[in-house]
Motif scaffolding. Structure first.
Motif, short mmCIF file in Angstrom:
data_model
loop_
_atom_site.label_atom_id
_atom_site.label_comp_id
_atom_site.label_asym_id
_atom_site.label_seq_id
_atom_site.Cartn_x
_atom_site.Cartn_y
_atom_site.Cartn_z
N VAL A 84 0.83 -1.21 0.00
CA VAL A 84 0.00 0.00 0.00
C VAL A 84 0.87 1.26 0.00
O VAL A 84 2.01 1.25 0.48
CB VAL A 84 -0.97 0.00 1.20
N THR A 85 0.30 2.35 -0.55
CA THR A 85 1.07 3.60 -0.68
C THR A 85 0.20 4.82 -0.40
O THR A 85 0.27 5.82 -1.11
CB THR A 85 1.66 3.71 -2.10
N GLY A 86 -0.62 4.75 0.67
CA GLY A 86 -1.48 5.90 0.97
C GLY A 86 -0.79 6.97 1.78
O GLY A 86 0.41 6.94 2.00
N GLY A 87 -1.59 7.93 2.25
CA GLY A 87 -1.08 8.99 3.13
C GLY A 87 -0.46 10.14 2.39
O GLY A 87 -0.38 10.14 1.19
#
Lengths: 86, 147
Positions: free
Chosen positions: A83-86
């Motif tokens: 994941v690569t959110g934020g």
């Protein structure tokens, strides 16, 4: 056993769809077994999407799990990149 | 009070601050993440796993609320296409004192980067490209581990 599969990000793009329902053989025990079955029986897009297991993550019934996790009586299994959110 | 919101709308910080300050606690800490404009990115798209995303964020917020005895924890994350300078994520915590509010705020943003199912795709020029996960994000999240 019918199970809904969900794909996200480049896994979805390589496979060419975001979700599908499948009937995996009862002999498959883990998520990794399911990934092997998909990669070897369902065409080039799947093989490409699942080629690098180190870059593959999974969720069973919306809970993050390692690929070694059991499928059990899962109703929904998601396969996706880190994941690569934020 | 835990507030989780995931959607395509621009993030309204004034409205969020009003909610988090409503409890009249002594300390409120916030973090805002913006789309970077410094490396030629023209568009950023956020994909997510509806349902699982909200559940993961609620779990992170609940863990922070318990660990720091927070009065309020807010996580608002935008999805869909956005432009440089726009807000991607807003995190806020309210507590009796600044130490808890600041630490919990850092915890929320560190943990959501590794625990919530979001994927970024950025476009530079004509070519969209999925953003790779960073080992530094795993390390930032791991520093909060208590076991």
């Amino acid at each position: 056993m019918r199970v809904r599969l969900l794909y996200f990000a480049w896994v979805r793009e390589r496979i060419g769809r975001g979700e599908e329902d499948v009937d995996p053989p009862a002999s498959l025990a883990s998520v990794a077994d399911l990934v092997d079955w998909l990669a070897t029986t369902r065409g080039a897009g799947y093989a490409e999407a699942f080629g690098d297991r180190h870059r593959l993550r999974a969720a069973v019934d919306q809970r993050f799990v390692p690929l070694t996790a059991a499928i059990g009586a899962a109703r929904e299994i998601a396969l996706f990149p880190p994941v690569t959110g934020g | 009070m835990i507030r989780i919101a995931v959607g395509p709308e621009p993030i309204d910080i004034a409205a969020e601050m009003e909610l988090v300050e409503a409890g009249e606690n002594g300390a409120v800490a916030t973090f805002t993440g913006l789309v970077r404009s410094d490396d030629g990115v023209s568009t950023l798209e956020l994909e997510h796993y509806p349902g699982a995303t909200e559940a993961a964020l609620a779990e992170v917020a609940a863990a922070a609320t318990e660990r720091w005895s927070l009065a309020a924890a807010t996580i608002v994350h935008r999805v869909g296409p956005m432009r440089p300078g726009e807000r991607i994520v807003f995190v806020a915590t309210a507590a009796a004192h600044r130490g808890a509010a600041l630490d919990a705020c850092a915890y929320l943003i560190d943990r959501l980067k590794t625990d919530a199912p979001f994927w970024k795709r950025e476009t530079r020029g004509a070519e969209p490209r999925w953003v790779e996960a960073r080992a530094a994000d795993d390390q930032a999240a791991a520093r909060w581990s208590v076991d």
